[in-house]
Write a protein that holds these residues in place. Structure first.
Motif, PDB file in Angstrom:
ATOM      1  N   UNK A   1      19.345  42.092  72.945  1.00 34.07           N
ATOM      2  CA  UNK A   1      18.183  41.662  72.151  1.00 34.07           C
ATOM      3  C   UNK A   1      17.876  42.250  70.849  1.00 34.07           C
ATOM      4  N   UNK A   2      18.120  43.383  70.582  1.00 39.06           N
ATOM      5  CA  UNK A   2      17.922  44.206  69.459  1.00 39.06           C
ATOM      6  C   UNK A   2      18.721  43.728  68.466  1.00 39.06           C
ATOM      7  N   UNK A   3      18.017  44.032  67.210  1.00 40.62           N
ATOM      8  CA  UNK A   3      18.807  43.871  65.822  1.00 40.62           C
ATOM      9  C   UNK A   3      20.158  44.522  65.813  1.00 40.62           C
ATOM     10  N   UNK A   4      20.988  44.109  65.040  1.00 38.08           N
ATOM     11  CA  UNK A   4      22.180  44.775  64.685  1.00 38.08           C
ATOM     12  C   UNK A   4      21.764  46.355  64.086  1.00 38.08           C
ATOM     13  N   UNK A   5      22.391  47.129  64.834  1.00 32.98           N
ATOM     14  CA  UNK A   5      22.258  48.709  64.502  1.00 32.98           C
ATOM     15  C   UNK A   5      20.787  49.191  65.199  1.00 32.98           C
ATOM     16  N   UNK A   6      20.366  48.443  66.170  1.00 35.58           N
ATOM     17  CA  UNK A   6      19.308  48.627  67.167  1.00 35.58           C
ATOM     18  C   UNK A   6      19.467  49.703  67.950  1.00 35.58           C
ATOM     19  N   UNK A   7      18.333  50.164  68.255  1.00 35.91           N
ATOM     20  CA  UNK A   7      18.228  51.517  69.501  1.00 35.91           C
ATOM     21  C   UNK A   7      17.918  51.099  70.674  1.00 35.91           C
ATOM     22  N   UNK A   8      18.425  51.444  71.734  1.00 34.44           N
ATOM     23  CA  UNK A   8      18.033  51.145  73.215  1.00 34.44           C
ATOM     24  C   UNK A   8      18.066  52.492  73.791  1.00 34.44           C
ATOM     25  N   UNK A   9      16.982  52.862  74.651  1.00 32.75           N
ATOM     26  CA  UNK A   9      16.548  54.110  75.311  1.00 32.75           C
ATOM     27  C   UNK A   9      16.444  53.717  76.770  1.00 32.75           C
ATOM     28  N   UNK A  10      17.138  54.528  77.810  1.00 31.10           N
ATOM     29  CA  UNK A  10      17.174  54.301  79.058  1.00 31.10           C
ATOM     30  C   UNK A  10      16.020  55.426  79.732  1.00 31.10           C
ATOM     31  N   UNK A  11      15.222  54.919  80.288  1.00 31.91           N
ATOM     32  CA  UNK A  11      14.257  55.914  80.955  1.00 31.91           C
ATOM     33  C   UNK A  11      14.199  55.968  82.441  1.00 31.91           C
ATOM     34  N   UNK A  12      14.192  54.465  82.974  1.00 29.38           N
ATOM     35  CA  UNK A  12      14.261  54.338  84.313  1.00 29.38           C
ATOM     36  C   UNK A  12      15.644  55.011  84.848  1.00 29.38           C
ATOM     37  N   UNK A  13      15.562  55.267  86.314  1.00 35.10           N
ATOM     38  CA  UNK A  13      16.676  56.009  87.084  1.00 35.10           C
ATOM     39  C   UNK A  13      17.588  55.323  87.339  1.00 35.10           C
ATOM     40  N   UNK A  14      18.953  55.852  86.792  1.00 34.06           N
ATOM     41  CA  UNK A  14      20.263  55.176  86.914  1.00 34.06           C
ATOM     42  C   UNK A  14      21.177  56.355  87.743  1.00 34.06           C
ATOM     43  N   UNK A  15      21.578  55.778  88.801  1.00 32.07           N
ATOM     44  CA  UNK A  15      22.154  57.121  89.912  1.00 32.07           C
ATOM     45  C   UNK A  15      23.758  57.338  89.379  1.00 32.07           C
ATOM     46  N   UNK A  16      24.454  56.461  89.214  1.00 30.83           N
ATOM     47  CA  UNK A  16      25.725  56.678  89.067  1.00 30.83           C
ATOM     48  C   UNK A  16      26.471  55.322  88.093  1.00 30.83           C
ATOM     49  N   UNK A  17      27.081  54.564  88.710  1.00 30.50           N
ATOM     50  CA  UNK A  17      28.128  53.676  87.899  1.00 30.50           C
ATOM     51  C   UNK A  17      27.785  51.978  88.107  1.00 30.50           C
ATOM     52  N   UNK A  18      27.937  51.438  86.944  1.00 33.07           N
ATOM     53  CA  UNK A  18      27.763  49.895  86.992  1.00 33.07           C
ATOM     54  C   UNK A  18      28.869  49.048  86.479  1.00 33.07           C
ATOM     55  N   UNK A  19      28.766  47.891  86.829  1.00 34.09           N
ATOM     56  CA  UNK A  19      29.853  46.740  86.485  1.00 34.09           C
ATOM     57  C   UNK A  19      29.251  45.880  85.356  1.00 34.09           C
ATOM     58  N   UNK A  20      30.259  45.092  84.674  1.00 35.19           N
ATOM     59  CA  UNK A  20      29.908  44.013  83.751  1.00 35.19           C
ATOM     60  C   UNK A  20      29.147  44.626  82.761  1.00 35.19           C
ATOM     61  N   UNK A  21      29.269  45.719  82.084  1.00 37.96           N
ATOM     62  CA  UNK A  21      28.365  46.359  81.156  1.00 37.96           C
ATOM     63  C   UNK A  21      28.938  45.757  79.728  1.00 37.96           C
ATOM     64  N   UNK A  22      28.201  45.207  78.894  1.00 41.32           N
ATOM     65  CA  UNK A  22      28.502  44.718  77.575  1.00 41.32           C
ATOM     66  C   UNK A  22      28.973  45.502  76.848  1.00 41.32           C
ATOM     67  N   UNK A  23      29.758  46.260  76.358  1.00 37.76           N
ATOM     68  CA  UNK A  23      30.349  47.409  75.536  1.00 37.76           C
ATOM     69  C   UNK A  23      30.792  46.722  74.232  1.00 37.76           C
ATOM     70  N   UNK A  24      31.080  45.540  74.305  1.00 40.64           N
ATOM     71  CA  UNK A  24      31.555  44.877  73.152  1.00 40.64           C
ATOM     72  C   UNK A  24      30.437  44.816  72.117  1.00 40.64           C
TER      73      UNK A  24
END
Length: 453
Positions: A342-365
């Motif tokens: 969603x964010x602009x190129x060079x945008x910043x994303x902050x994660x504050x909600x609780x994430x415990x461990x591991x996730x799949x299908x992450x858009x690292x590209x």
């Protein structure tokens, strides 16, 4: 239960059990309550976890001081946090039956250990949700959430590659400290983890310095919200609401709040308190439209900043639902992927909600190719911010009562948890009173009775 199955897989992989051994904690008093009981034998009410979707108000012993730096606090106000629901759902590993819940509370000092110098019986105080030692490398920088001495849980250290501080009322994964949804609490390192409340800050405002205000502020400033930014926020609960207000305080030009389904009513609730905020109900988007496409249409290139104030346990699509159910991941990447794209190129994303461990299908590209900054800021260093935030409450810059919708009694917390979990319309943030509480302050909600206790 979905995430505990995932946790079992993780435990099998790393080959560790994970019994907490932190000396300063109050490791599950329900298993042997008399071991940690005050010599007076006085009893108290407390809310305990009995298993997935099972919490209960019980009578147990008032806690004793164990270390010289302990303080016993009479609780005059606590609350239910959205992250408490992750405990209710069984999403946080290392919970034990009988654990006392609650990581946000304020109160009056009841008694102090011989090593305490800064507070005394009768002082009004708020407690940090994290337990910090005050002397380690991180504590010396006021990075209290990363204390090296108060949580020696083996699983966490290996999973994360480092320790976080012990947290009150939040499982043995975070040290096993008994929590604040009770009439008394033992606070380890009391001189470090208690902040005196001045007379002009009532409990209904000061309480939230324990977590929600510091967490929201950290989300906004750590992700770098600045003058002229357009900010999108996922989740219109109390954290999302305060992040919206604080984004404007930090100069944001636009703030767009996203929610839907059972929580859609929160969009209008927040808008009634923060009229400048714009909203997206993702359950009412036109056919073919997504959150990403909608944000791109609202702002050229998308927002500058995306803030995640939900959590990783709430799968939106069937793939992640079944992967969590089968223990193939602990958290869904769907919202994080929406933020990144969603964010602009060079945008910043902050994660504050609780994430415990591991996730799949992450858009690292997208993260790599578009220069996106992804920042984990969920464990806010409360001690770094709470004195400044207290001043902001005093001068009116921040008004915690904007998010407080209900006052309830500790004895009815079982019912309150059910209603909070269902996102009952109108229930944004609750103030939980005990037998020690003061009368409601001006502008604060009056007591709501459910007749269940």
């Amino acid at each position: 239960m979905a995430l505990s199955q995932a946790a079992a897989v993780v435990e099998k992989i790393i080959g560790h059990g994970g019994e907490a051994t932190t000396e300063q904690n109050l490791s599950n008093p329900a298993k042997d309550p008399s071991k940690y009981a005050d010599p007076s034998g006085e009893k108290m009410k407390a809310l305990v976890w009995n298993g997935k979707y099972d919490v209960k108000v019980v009578e147990t012993f008032k806690p004793a001081k164990i270390e010289n730096t302990d303080v016993i606090v009479k609780v005059t106000g606590s609350t239910v946090c959205g992250s408490d629901l992750h405990l209710l759902h069984g999403a946080i590993i290392e919970m034990q039956k009988g654990d006392i819940l609650g990581h946000e509370f304020c109160g009056v000092v009841d008694s102090v250990g011989p090593g305490i110098k800064k507070v005394k019986p009768g002082d009004r105080v708020v407690c940090s949700f994290q337990i910090a030692c005050g002397s380690c490398m991180y504590c010396q920088q006021k990075l209290s959430s990363m204390c090296e001495k108060t949580n020696d849980n083996t699983i966490e250290n290996i999973m994360y590659g480092g320790r976080t501080a012990g947290f009150l009322g939040y499982s043995h994964f975070t040290g096993g400290y008994a929590g604040g949804q009770a009439e008394y609490v033992r606070v380890a390192y009391g001189d470090v983890n208690l902040l005196k409340l001045p007379d002009d800050v009532p409990d209904e405002k000061g309480l939230y310095l324990s977590d929600v205000l510091s967490t929201s502020w950290n989300c906004v400033v750590d992700t770098g919200v600045k003058d002229g930014d357009v900010v999108a926020i996922w989740g219109a609960g109390p954290i999302g609401q305060m992040c919206a207000e604080m984004s404007f305080i930090n100069g944001a030009r636009r703030v767009i709040l996203i929610d839907g389904g059972a929580g859609a009513w929160r969009l209008e609730y927040v808008k009634s308190k923060v009229p400048k905020v714009e909203t997206i109900d993702f359950t009412k988007l036109p056919k073919g439209e997504t959150i990403v496409s909608t944000l791109k249409k609202m702002e050229h290139g998308g927002p500058d900043v995306a803030l995640e104030c939900v959590a990783g346990e709430y799968a939106k699509g069937w793939a992640h639902y079944f992967e969590i159910l089968l223990g193939m991941e602990t958290d869904t990447s769907e919202i994080v992927n929406e933020m990144i794209t969603s964010v602009k190129n060079f945008g910043r994303c902050g994660i504050t909600g609780v994430y415990v461990g591991f996730t799949n299908h992450f858009n690292i590209g997208s993260l790599m190719e578009r220069g996106i900054r992804l920042i984990g800021n969920g464990q806010a260093p409360v001690h770094r911010y709470w004195e400044d935030l207290l001043k902001k409450i005093q001068d009116g810059t921040i008004e915690p009562l904007h998010m407080v919708s209900h006052r309830v009694d500790l004895a009815e917390l079982e019912e309150v948890y059910k209603r909070y979990d269902a996102r009952e319309k109108g229930m944004q943030k609750v103030f939980v009173q005990t037998k020690f509480s003061f009368p409601p302050s001006p502008g604060a909600p009056q007591l709501t009775k459910y007749g269940t206790a």
